[in-house]
Design a protein around this motif. Structure first.
Motif, PDB file in Angstrom:
ATOM      1  N   ALA A  84       0.835  -1.204   0.000  1.00 43.08           N
ATOM      2  CA  ALA A  84       0.000   0.000   0.000  1.00 43.08           C
ATOM      3  C   ALA A  84       0.868   1.251   0.000  1.00 43.08           C
ATOM      4  CB  ALA A  84      -0.931  -0.004   1.209  1.00 43.08           C
ATOM      5  N   SER A  85       1.942   1.233   0.766  1.00 41.18           N
ATOM      6  CA  SER A  85       2.856   2.375   0.810  1.00 41.18           C
ATOM      7  C   SER A  85       3.506   2.606  -0.544  1.00 41.18           C
ATOM      8  CB  SER A  85       3.924   2.130   1.880  1.00 41.18           C
ATOM      9  OG  SER A  85       4.825   3.209   1.917  1.00 41.18           O
ATOM     10  N   ILE A  86       3.895   1.525  -1.203  1.00 41.46           N
ATOM     11  CA  ILE A  86       4.507   1.640  -2.532  1.00 41.46           C
ATOM     12  C   ILE A  86       3.515   2.258  -3.516  1.00 41.46           C
ATOM     13  CG2 ILE A  86       5.344   0.294  -4.507  1.00 41.46           C
ATOM     14  CD1 ILE A  86       6.672  -1.595  -2.413  1.00 41.46           C
ATOM     15  N   ARG A  87       2.257   1.826  -3.434  1.00 38.34           N
ATOM     16  CA  ARG A  87       1.222   2.392  -4.322  1.00 38.34           C
ATOM     17  C   ARG A  87       0.985   3.872  -4.035  1.00 38.34           C
ATOM     18  NH1 ARG A  87      -1.100  -2.631  -3.330  1.00 38.34           N
ATOM     19  NH2 ARG A  87      -2.404  -1.789  -1.688  1.00 38.34           N
ATOM     20  N   ASN A  88       1.240   4.301  -2.793  1.00 38.47           N
ATOM     21  CA  ASN A  88       1.027   5.695  -2.392  1.00 38.47           C
ATOM     22  C   ASN A  88       2.333   6.487  -2.389  1.00 38.47           C
ATOM     23  OD1 ASN A  88      -1.761   5.474  -2.003  1.00 38.47           O
ATOM     24  ND2 ASN A  88      -1.443   4.547  -0.008  1.00 38.47           N
ATOM     25  N   ASP A  89       3.188   6.222  -3.357  1.00 42.43           N
ATOM     26  CA  ASP A  89       4.437   6.965  -3.540  1.00 42.43           C
ATOM     27  C   ASP A  89       5.344   6.876  -2.308  1.00 42.43           C
ATOM     28  OD1 ASP A  89       6.108   8.418  -5.207  1.00 42.43           O
ATOM     29  OD2 ASP A  89       5.357  10.344  -4.509  1.00 42.43           O
ATOM     30  N   ASN A  90       5.455   5.672  -1.751  1.00 44.83           N
ATOM     31  CA  ASN A  90       6.329   5.363  -0.610  1.00 44.83           C
ATOM     32  C   ASN A  90       5.992   6.137   0.669  1.00 44.83           C
ATOM     33  OD1 ASN A  90       7.757   3.503  -2.149  1.00 44.83           O
ATOM     34  ND2 ASN A  90       9.214   5.029  -2.846  1.00 44.83           N
ATOM     35  N   GLU A  91       4.747   6.478   0.835  1.00 44.49           N
ATOM     36  CA  GLU A  91       4.300   7.188   2.031  1.00 44.49           C
ATOM     37  C   GLU A  91       4.491   6.314   3.271  1.00 44.49           C
ATOM     38  OE1 GLU A  91       0.027   8.537   3.744  1.00 44.49           O
ATOM     39  OE2 GLU A  91       0.449   9.074   1.672  1.00 44.49           O
TER      40      GLU A  91
ATOM     41  N   THR B  96       6.607  -9.785  -7.386  1.00 49.41           N
ATOM     42  CA  THR B  96       7.099  -8.811  -8.362  1.00 49.41           C
ATOM     43  C   THR B  96       5.951  -8.066  -9.030  1.00 49.41           C
ATOM     44  OG1 THR B  96       8.995 -10.246  -8.753  1.00 49.41           O
ATOM     45  CG2 THR B  96       8.590  -8.544 -10.379  1.00 49.41           C
ATOM     46  N   SER B  97       4.858  -8.751  -9.298  1.00 49.23           N
ATOM     47  CA  SER B  97       3.731  -8.136 -10.010  1.00 49.23           C
ATOM     48  C   SER B  97       3.069  -7.012  -9.221  1.00 49.23           C
ATOM     49  CB  SER B  97       2.693  -9.197 -10.366  1.00 49.23           C
ATOM     50  OG  SER B  97       2.186  -9.791  -9.185  1.00 49.23           O
ATOM     51  N   LYS B  98       3.262  -6.965  -7.903  1.00 45.69           N
ATOM     52  CA  LYS B  98       2.635  -5.932  -7.074  1.00 45.69           C
ATOM     53  C   LYS B  98       3.521  -4.713  -6.856  1.00 45.69           C
ATOM     54  CE  LYS B  98      -0.422  -8.977  -4.471  1.00 45.69           C
ATOM     55  NZ  LYS B  98      -0.836  -9.363  -3.123  1.00 45.69           N
ATOM     56  N   LEU B  99       4.706  -4.703  -7.451  1.00 48.36           N
ATOM     57  CA  LEU B  99       5.630  -3.593  -7.260  1.00 48.36           C
ATOM     58  C   LEU B  99       5.400  -2.495  -8.288  1.00 48.36           C
ATOM     59  CD1 LEU B  99       8.913  -5.613  -6.663  1.00 48.36           C
ATOM     60  CD2 LEU B  99       7.331  -4.713  -4.965  1.00 48.36           C
ATOM     61  N   ALA B 100       5.758  -1.276  -7.919  1.00 49.11           N
ATOM     62  CA  ALA B 100       5.621  -0.143  -8.838  1.00 49.11           C
ATOM     63  C   ALA B 100       6.595  -0.276 -10.002  1.00 49.11           C
ATOM     64  CB  ALA B 100       5.855   1.168  -8.099  1.00 49.11           C
ATOM     65  N   GLN B 101       7.799  -0.768  -9.721  1.00 53.16           N
ATOM     66  CA  GLN B 101       8.801  -1.003 -10.758  1.00 53.16           C
ATOM     67  C   GLN B 101       9.204  -2.474 -10.699  1.00 53.16           C
ATOM     68  OE1 GLN B 101      11.930   1.807  -9.822  1.00 53.16           O
ATOM     69  NE2 GLN B 101      11.204   3.167 -11.408  1.00 53.16           N
ATOM     70  N   PRO B 102       8.485  -3.334 -11.420  1.00 52.59           N
ATOM     71  CA  PRO B 102       8.760  -4.768 -11.322  1.00 52.59           C
ATOM     72  C   PRO B 102       9.989  -5.225 -12.113  1.00 52.59           C
ATOM     73  CG  PRO B 102       6.945  -4.389 -12.809  1.00 52.59           C
ATOM     74  CD  PRO B 102       7.315  -3.051 -12.220  1.00 52.59           C
ATOM     75  N   ASN B 103      10.684  -4.310 -12.752  1.00 55.39           N
ATOM     76  CA  ASN B 103      11.869  -4.695 -13.516  1.00 55.39           C
ATOM     77  C   ASN B 103      13.050  -4.944 -12.586  1.00 55.39           C
ATOM     78  OD1 ASN B 103      12.623  -2.120 -12.761  1.00 55.39           O
ATOM     79  ND2 ASN B 103      12.501  -1.257 -14.800  1.00 55.39           N
ATOM     80  N   ARG B 104      14.151  -5.409 -13.156  1.00 55.48           N
ATOM     81  CA  ARG B 104      15.329  -5.748 -12.360  1.00 55.48           C
ATOM     82  C   ARG B 104      15.857  -4.537 -11.589  1.00 55.48           C
ATOM     83  NH1 ARG B 104      20.838  -6.133 -12.125  1.00 55.48           N
ATOM     84  NH2 ARG B 104      21.686  -8.124 -11.465  1.00 55.48           N
ATOM     85  N   GLN B 105      15.913  -3.405 -12.234  1.00 52.63           N
ATOM     86  CA  GLN B 105      16.426  -2.192 -11.580  1.00 52.63           C
ATOM     87  C   GLN B 105      15.568  -1.828 -10.367  1.00 52.63           C
ATOM     88  OE1 GLN B 105      16.560   1.258 -14.102  1.00 52.63           O
ATOM     89  NE2 GLN B 105      17.559   2.515 -12.575  1.00 52.63           N
ATOM     90  N   GLY B 106      14.258  -1.902 -10.505  1.00 47.14           N
ATOM     91  CA  GLY B 106      13.359  -1.592  -9.394  1.00 47.14           C
ATOM     92  C   GLY B 106      13.523  -2.563  -8.237  1.00 47.14           C
ATOM     93  N   ARG B 107      13.676  -3.849  -8.561  1.00 41.93           N
ATOM     94  CA  ARG B 107      13.860  -4.857  -7.511  1.00 41.93           C
ATOM     95  C   ARG B 107      15.176  -4.640  -6.772  1.00 41.93           C
ATOM     96  NH1 ARG B 107      12.458  -8.243 -11.810  1.00 41.93           N
ATOM     97  NH2 ARG B 107      14.559  -9.132 -11.785  1.00 41.93           N
ATOM     98  N   LYS B 108      16.245  -4.364  -7.510  1.00 47.15           N
ATOM     99  CA  LYS B 108      17.549  -4.155  -6.881  1.00 47.15           C
ATOM    100  C   LYS B 108      17.548  -2.904  -6.006  1.00 47.15           C
ATOM    101  CE  LYS B 108      19.562  -7.764  -8.382  1.00 47.15           C
ATOM    102  NZ  LYS B 108      19.857  -8.834  -7.430  1.00 47.15           N
ATOM    103  N   LEU B 109      16.873  -1.861  -6.455  1.00 47.60           N
ATOM    104  CA  LEU B 109      16.750  -0.642  -5.657  1.00 47.60           C
ATOM    105  C   LEU B 109      16.013  -0.924  -4.351  1.00 47.60           C
ATOM    106  CD1 LEU B 109      17.218   2.455  -5.600  1.00 47.60           C
ATOM    107  CD2 LEU B 109      14.987   2.684  -6.665  1.00 47.60           C
ATOM    108  N   MET B 110      14.928  -1.686  -4.446  1.00 49.39           N
ATOM    109  CA  MET B 110      14.155  -2.038  -3.258  1.00 49.39           C
ATOM    110  C   MET B 110      14.998  -2.897  -2.311  1.00 49.39           C
ATOM    111  SD  MET B 110      10.466  -3.869  -3.137  1.00 49.39           S
ATOM    112  CE  MET B 110       9.686  -4.319  -1.601  1.00 49.39           C
ATOM    113  N   GLN B 111      15.707  -3.889  -2.855  1.00 49.86           N
ATOM    114  CA  GLN B 111      16.556  -4.742  -2.030  1.00 49.86           C
ATOM    115  C   GLN B 111      17.607  -3.922  -1.292  1.00 49.86           C
ATOM    116  OE1 GLN B 111      17.935  -7.677  -4.904  1.00 49.86           O
ATOM    117  NE2 GLN B 111      16.924  -9.276  -3.735  1.00 49.86           N
TER     118      GLN B 111
END
Length: 75
Positions: free
Chosen positions: A15-22, A47-62
């Motif tokens: 939910a926070s990710i959907r709300n611009d990381n609030e 992965t399907s529930k992330l704002a950026q489901p690509n590799r770059q988005g996952r690595k940033l989140m990790q």
């Protein structure tokens, strides 16, 4: 901070990710506490529930979660 379950903490982060990381830091702290209580070593996100489901988005989140002390994997 109330004691929430691991799955509730994961849902709050989605939910926070959907709300611009609030309030993401608060949710990460709650997740970390829930993981400790339930004995979970690694948080798993879909992965399907992330704002950026690509590799770059996952690595940033990790990387961000690792700074906060939470190991992350994806399904």
């Amino acid at each position: 901070m109330s004691d929430i379950t691991y799955s509730q903490a994961i849902d709050a982060i989605y939910a926070s990710i959907r709300n611009d990381n609030e309030d993401i830091d608060t949710h990460i702290a709650a997740l970390k506490g829930a993981m400790a209580r339930e004995g979970v070593k690694e948080a798993t996100f879909e992965t399907s529930k992330l704002a950026q489901p690509n590799r770059q988005g996952r690595k940033l989140m990790q990387a961000y979660f690792k700074k906060k002390g939470v190991a992350v994997s994806f399904s």
